[in-house]
Scaffold this motif. Structure first.
Motif, mmCIF file in Angstrom:
data_model
loop_
_atom_site.group_PDB
_atom_site.id
_atom_site.type_symbol
_atom_site.label_atom_id
_atom_site.label_comp_id
_atom_site.label_asym_id
_atom_site.label_seq_id
_atom_site.Cartn_x
_atom_site.Cartn_y
_atom_site.Cartn_z
ATOM 1 N N GLU A 103 39.062 49.463 38.642
ATOM 2 C CA GLU A 103 37.770 49.415 37.945
ATOM 3 C C GLU A 103 37.892 50.129 36.595
ATOM 4 N N SER A 281 31.414 44.126 34.969
ATOM 5 C CA SER A 281 32.145 44.113 36.244
ATOM 6 C C SER A 281 31.162 44.316 37.386
ATOM 7 N N VAL A 283 31.712 45.897 41.132
ATOM 8 C CA VAL A 283 32.653 46.459 42.113
ATOM 9 C C VAL A 283 31.874 47.385 43.045
#
Ligand code: NAP
Length: 308
Positions: A103, A281, A283
């Protein structure tokens, strides 16, 4: 917008069953390459390794990593380092720390990382979340019992350390539970049953609670023959909610209130394209964190050897 030029790594069961059909039906993508030691995809360039593929095909914008979790970090690191957006099959890795590292790398490289949880996109999951938000929950029971010989024949990686054993399907239940419950839960006790000849559990019984002392229990078992169970049952002030068939159907007090055709992988690829376009993103490690907690807090019980 020009399509996202995507490549697949680890051509096996889930690639053939779900990824290839979902990508081919989505105009946001063009599949241009695949990397796999044995598997190949017709009509595109195929390579034996991700290293060879990234070197030979610089036009790749994004990669989907579909190999077993124990081998995902290295491929993800190579792809992110090369500036590619990355789609991780579930579970996103073999450890929490390796995914946190990915990440951070995605953020540093300015690319999107998507830790996919396909069961969260099952048809009735959002309806279950809305129902639970509208009432008071008394308790929740998760029953995820299936026949490993039917669903995972000869998959050795799934029984190896890091393969998660019964948590490979169980984490799908956890991905739904962590999405539909209004507050975070945590494990208070667990028992994990390991066949004497395996490094991963064949069954697990888990108790969770939350800040309001909600009781949530989960039974995962891979020895279920006959009828398979992928159910989440919640007793609430508005009646008994049953989210069944892995999130496909929702019933309240026995009355079916939501059912529609399954679209999990098409929705995952829609989400991945949105993330890439938005420069973001996604995650969420909550399901994997619960699995790690179960391995940390759970009692070990050894049971009969297992051969498939
Ligand atoms: P699989 O068919 O056993 O494995 C996928 C591919 O990964 C294999 O064909 C193999 O391709 C490659 N691979 C296997 N072992 C490897 C190793 N040691 N190193 C590098 N590559 C290796 O597994 P799958 O069922 O598709 O599952 C893959 C992932 O998708 C898992 O994380 C699983 O939880 C997830 N998933 C599976 C399903 C399902 O129904 N099966 C559903 C949803 C999600 P090559 O030999 O060609 O390299």
């Amino acid at each position: 917008m020009t399509p996202i030029q995507i490549a697949i790594v680890g051509v096996g069961k889930i690639v053939r069953d779900q990824h290839l059909p979902a990508i081919s039906k989505n105009a946001d993508y063009r599949l241009i390459a695949a990397a796999s030691r044995h598997g190949t995809v017709d009509g595109i360039d195929n390579f034996k390794s991700i290293e060879a593929m990234l070197e030979a095909v610089p036009a790749i914008d994004a990669v989907s990593l579909c190999m077993p979790p124990q081998y995902r970090y290295e491929a993800a690191h190579l792809a992110l380092q090369a500036g590619k957006h990355v789609f991780l099959e579930k579970p996103p890795g073999a450890t929490l720390s390796e995914v946190a590292d990915l990440e951070a790398l995605a953020a540093a490289k300015g690319v999107s990382l998507f830790a996919s949880w396909h069961s969260r996109y099952a048809p009735a999951v959002e309806a279950a979340k809305a129902f639970l938000a509208s009432t008071a929950i008394r308790n929740v029971k998760v029953i995820w019992k299936e026949d490993v010989r039917h669903w995972h024949p000869h998959q050795e990686w799934i029984w190896a350390a890091g393969g998660l054993g019964v948590f490979d399907p169980g984490i799908n239940a956890l991905s739904i539970v962590t999405h539909i419950l209004p507050r975070p839960i945590f494990i208070t006790s667990a028992t994990l049953e390991f066949p004497e000849n395996r490094d991963a559990p064949i069954a697990a019984t888990i108790a969770f609670s939350d800040a309001g002392k909600l009781s949530v229990s989960a039974e995962f078992d891979w020895r279920q023959t006959g009828k398979q169970s992928w159910d989440i049952v919640a007793e609430t002030d508005a009646g008994e909610m049953v989210l069944s068939e892995g999130g496909a159907k929702l019933a309240v007090d026995g009355k079916l209130v939501h059912e529609e055709p399954e679209q999990e992988y098409p929705m995952l690829y829609r989400r991945f394209a949105e993330l890439i376009k938005a420069g973001k993103s996604d995650v969420d490690l909550a399901p994997l964190r619960h699995v790690a907690d179960a391995f940390m807090l759970g009692r070990r019980k050894f049971v009969d050897v297992f051969y498939d």
